[in-house]
Design a protein around this motif. Structure first.
Motif, PDB file in Angstrom:
ATOM      1  N   UNK A 110      31.222  33.047  38.868  1.00 16.80           N
ATOM      2  CA  UNK A 110      31.808  33.198  40.204  1.00 16.80           C
ATOM      3  C   UNK A 110      31.984  31.795  40.812  1.00 16.80           C
ATOM      4  N   UNK A 111      33.056  31.615  41.595  1.00 16.67           N
ATOM      5  CA  UNK A 111      33.316  30.287  42.167  1.00 16.67           C
ATOM      6  C   UNK A 111      32.706  30.222  43.566  1.00 16.67           C
ATOM      7  N   UNK A 112      31.738  29.309  43.785  1.00 18.03           N
ATOM      8  CA  UNK A 112      31.180  29.208  45.139  1.00 18.03           C
ATOM      9  C   UNK A 112      32.246  28.694  46.115  1.00 18.03           C
ATOM     10  N   UNK A 158      42.078  42.710  29.761  1.00 21.27           N
ATOM     11  CA  UNK A 158      42.189  41.298  30.129  1.00 21.27           C
ATOM     12  C   UNK A 158      42.599  41.157  31.602  1.00 21.27           C
ATOM     13  N   UNK A 159      43.608  41.935  31.983  1.00 23.59           N
ATOM     14  CA  UNK A 159      44.092  41.876  33.359  1.00 23.59           C
ATOM     15  C   UNK A 159      42.989  42.306  34.321  1.00 23.59           C
ATOM     16  N   UNK A 160      42.280  43.349  33.944  1.00 24.09           N
ATOM     17  CA  UNK A 160      41.214  43.823  34.834  1.00 24.09           C
ATOM     18  C   UNK A 160      40.107  42.780  34.961  1.00 24.09           C
ATOM     19  N   UNK A 161      39.749  42.141  33.848  1.00 25.04           N
ATOM     20  CA  UNK A 161      38.693  41.129  33.913  1.00 25.04           C
ATOM     21  C   UNK A 161      39.120  39.962  34.800  1.00 25.04           C
ATOM     22  N   UNK A 162      40.398  39.596  34.738  1.00 25.28           N
ATOM     23  CA  UNK A 162      40.870  38.482  35.566  1.00 25.28           C
ATOM     24  C   UNK A 162      40.799  38.852  37.053  1.00 25.28           C
ATOM     25  N   UNK A 163      41.113  40.105  37.369  1.00 28.14           N
ATOM     26  CA  UNK A 163      40.978  40.530  38.777  1.00 28.14           C
ATOM     27  C   UNK A 163      39.520  40.579  39.185  1.00 28.14           C
ATOM     28  N   UNK A 164      38.660  41.018  38.282  1.00 29.11           N
ATOM     29  CA  UNK A 164      37.237  41.093  38.633  1.00 29.11           C
ATOM     30  C   UNK A 164      36.723  39.706  39.007  1.00 29.11           C
ATOM     31  N   UNK A 165      37.265  38.675  38.365  1.00 25.80           N
ATOM     32  CA  UNK A 165      36.873  37.308  38.705  1.00 25.80           C
ATOM     33  C   UNK A 165      37.503  36.868  40.038  1.00 25.80           C
ATOM     34  N   UNK A 166      38.783  37.204  40.241  1.00 24.43           N
ATOM     35  CA  UNK A 166      39.510  36.706  41.424  1.00 24.43           C
ATOM     36  C   UNK A 166      39.145  37.457  42.706  1.00 24.43           C
ATOM     37  N   UNK A 167      38.815  38.723  42.583  1.00 23.60           N
ATOM     38  CA  UNK A 167      38.581  39.558  43.771  1.00 23.60           C
ATOM     39  C   UNK A 167      37.610  38.963  44.797  1.00 23.60           C
ATOM     40  N   UNK A 168      36.406  38.532  44.384  1.00 19.84           N
ATOM     41  CA  UNK A 168      35.465  38.041  45.399  1.00 19.84           C
ATOM     42  C   UNK A 168      35.991  36.801  46.134  1.00 19.84           C
ATOM     43  N   UNK A 169      36.765  35.983  45.426  1.00 19.89           N
ATOM     44  CA  UNK A 169      37.307  34.785  46.076  1.00 19.89           C
ATOM     45  C   UNK A 169      38.273  35.205  47.178  1.00 19.89           C
TER      46      UNK A 169
END
Ligand code: BG6
Length: 477
Positions: A268-270, A427-438
């Motif tokens: 996750x990106x702080x 793959x698409x879902x994993x990329x959203x799972x990463x981007x969502x919290x940001x």
């Protein structure tokens, strides 16, 4: 490689993507002799038009966006392959006509060049009217969802009527020659791969800079922003190709399995590791908020961030990413910056700099490896850094317009049935799972994006992201 006979249906056949990319791309492949004479391209859209009318539209699209040297015989023979059906994708008009046109014994492909909200309607009608055979392929474009929940819902909608092997999700960056070349460089050479890890690489920087603003696409873009428009998909794919383990074979699932592992390993990106920006108005030129006609918009037209990949190969190696509109120059490049040698033996090493492998994606496509050498001269061992340079233009006579367009390659792959350069649902879902919290953090924050002047390299805070780590972005040029 030749392809077999096919029927390709383009839903949204009169839209912008069809005009700019799909029809010109198909024309180029046809003119190159790659399509069999019996192949057919069927435009389907709401407009009342007949096949002759659609052929006229296609002719205009080729004149505007096709090759400059297209000759009349080639155009005429391409237009012969075209047909048109006026269709209502949310109603009943046109579906039986479409069904009657489709041949059961050739490759069938359906390009959904329409808003994602219509994917379900089209998929359901293709099934209900028994138009798509069991091996039919469907092609869908980004945006594939706007967060994890909507991407999952879209995947579920498509999965009701099609299997994953039939679904081709386009990320046009994967169709770019220089992006495919990343895999060739890494996995067809002995030179780089042994050094491609935390022991020898200091950091990676990826820049996708554009000079254009959002004018014309404001309504879409203001709902999206650079994170959804570029980072979650195009930049993420570049990170995957740089960071993934060697797949066992150049095979669709082997490649996509490795990319997925990278996305899953992203930390996750702080908030302190990410900068978002928005271009300001300048000298009478409209700013972002003018372009999107939303005076209060807090949507970002620029993102810079520091990414970490938690696995054996990359632990501790930052990947710095930035992308934005209205920047100084149009440049996409990846720089792999190596570590300093462990011990310096030369006294006069002020000029010694870390090695860099710079991969230019566009324009001036090429690669350049920066190495230190002795500056000739009697004065002693003075070092200087010079490039070992490869340009596609010089080495292969190919650059810019001579390079096949991403869409040519991707559509041909659909017809050949090769999914390697397409994103799998997980793959698409994993990329959203990463981007969502940001994105969620931004939406809940009161702060607006940092303002930056057009024609610069983005907000100063983006430079700070590297400076505080004792590193520097390469210049955008
Ligand atoms: C698209 C984005 O996917 O990619 C655009 O929606 C962006 O905003 C474009 O301009 C960039 O593509 P390319 O091929 O010009 O680098």
């Amino acid at each position: 490689i030749e392809v077999g006979d096919f029927d390709l249906v383009i839903f949204g056949a009169t839209g912008d993507l069809a005009r700019r990319k799909i029809l010109p791309g198909l024309f180029r492949r046809h003119a190159a002799g790659q399509f069999p004479a019996a192949s057919r391209i069927i435009g389907a859209a709401r407009s009342d038009m007949d096949t002759e009318g659609y052929r006229r539209e296609a002719r205009d699209a080729i004149a505007e966006f096709g090759p400059r040297d297209a000759d009349e015989a080639q155009i005429a023979s391409f237009l012969d392959c075209l047909a048109y059906v006026a269709i209502d994708v949310t109603g009943e008009r046109g579906w039986s006509e479409l069904g009657a046109l489709m041949r059961p014994d050739v490759v069938q492909a359906f390009y959904f060049s329409v808003a994602p909200a219509l994917f379900g309607d089209i998929a359901e009608r293709l099934a209900r009217h028994a138009i798509a055979g069991p091996d039919a392929r469907i092609v869908v474009e980004k945006p594939f969802g706007r967060d994890l929940a909507s991407a999952r819902a879209l995947n579920a909608t498509l999965a009701r009527h099609f299997e994953e092997r039939q679904i081709y999700r386009i990320d046009h960056y994967l169709g770019k020659e220089t992006v495919q070349n990343l895999m060739a460089v890494r996995f067809a050479n002995m030179l780089f791969e042994p050094l491609w890890n935390v022991h020898y690489i200091d950091h990676v920087q990826i820049t996708v800079a554009e000079t254009v603003g959002v004018a014309g696409r404001g309504a879409y873009y203001d709902q999206s922003g650079a994170m959804r428009d570029m980072v979650q998909n195009h930049l993420m794919q570049l990170v995957c190709l740089i960071a993934m383990e060697p797949p066992w074979h150049f095979d669709p699932d082997a490649v996509r399995d490795e990319k997925l592992k990278v996305i899953r390993a992203l930390e996750p990106v702080p908030p302190g590791d990410i900068v978002r920006g928005q271009y300001a108005a300048e000298d009478g030129d409209p700013g972002y908020r003018d372009d999107v006609e939303n005076p209060d918009s807090r949507t970002e037209s620029f993102v810079a961030l520091k990414l970490r990949i938690a696995n054996w190969r990359w632990q501790g190696v930052p990947f710095y990413l930035r992308t934005g509109k209205r920047l100084r120059d149009r440049t996409s490049e990846i720089a792999v910056v190596f570590r300093e040698p462990p011990h310096l033996i030369f006294d006069d090493h002020a000029e010694q700099q870390a090695n860099q492998l710079v991969i230019r994606l566009q324009p001036n496509e090429g690669m350049n490896l920066r190495v230190n050498i002795k500056e000739p001269g009697p004065g002693g061992m003075r070092l200087v850094q010079v490039p070992l340079d490869m340009s596609f233009a010089e080495a292969l006579g190919k650059e810019g317009r001579d390079m096949p367009d991403a869409y040519e390659r991707l559509i041909t792959d659909v017809i050949r049935g090769n999914q390697t350069l397409f994103m799998r649902g997980d793959e698409v879902e994993a990329a959203w799972a990463w981007a969502d919290p940001i994105i969620a953090a931004w939406e809940n924050a009161s702060a607006a994006p940092e303002s930056y002047d057009p024609g610069t390299s983005g907000p100063d805070q983006a430079l700070g992201l590297m400076h505080r780590d004792g590193r520097r972005w390469r210049e955008i040029k």
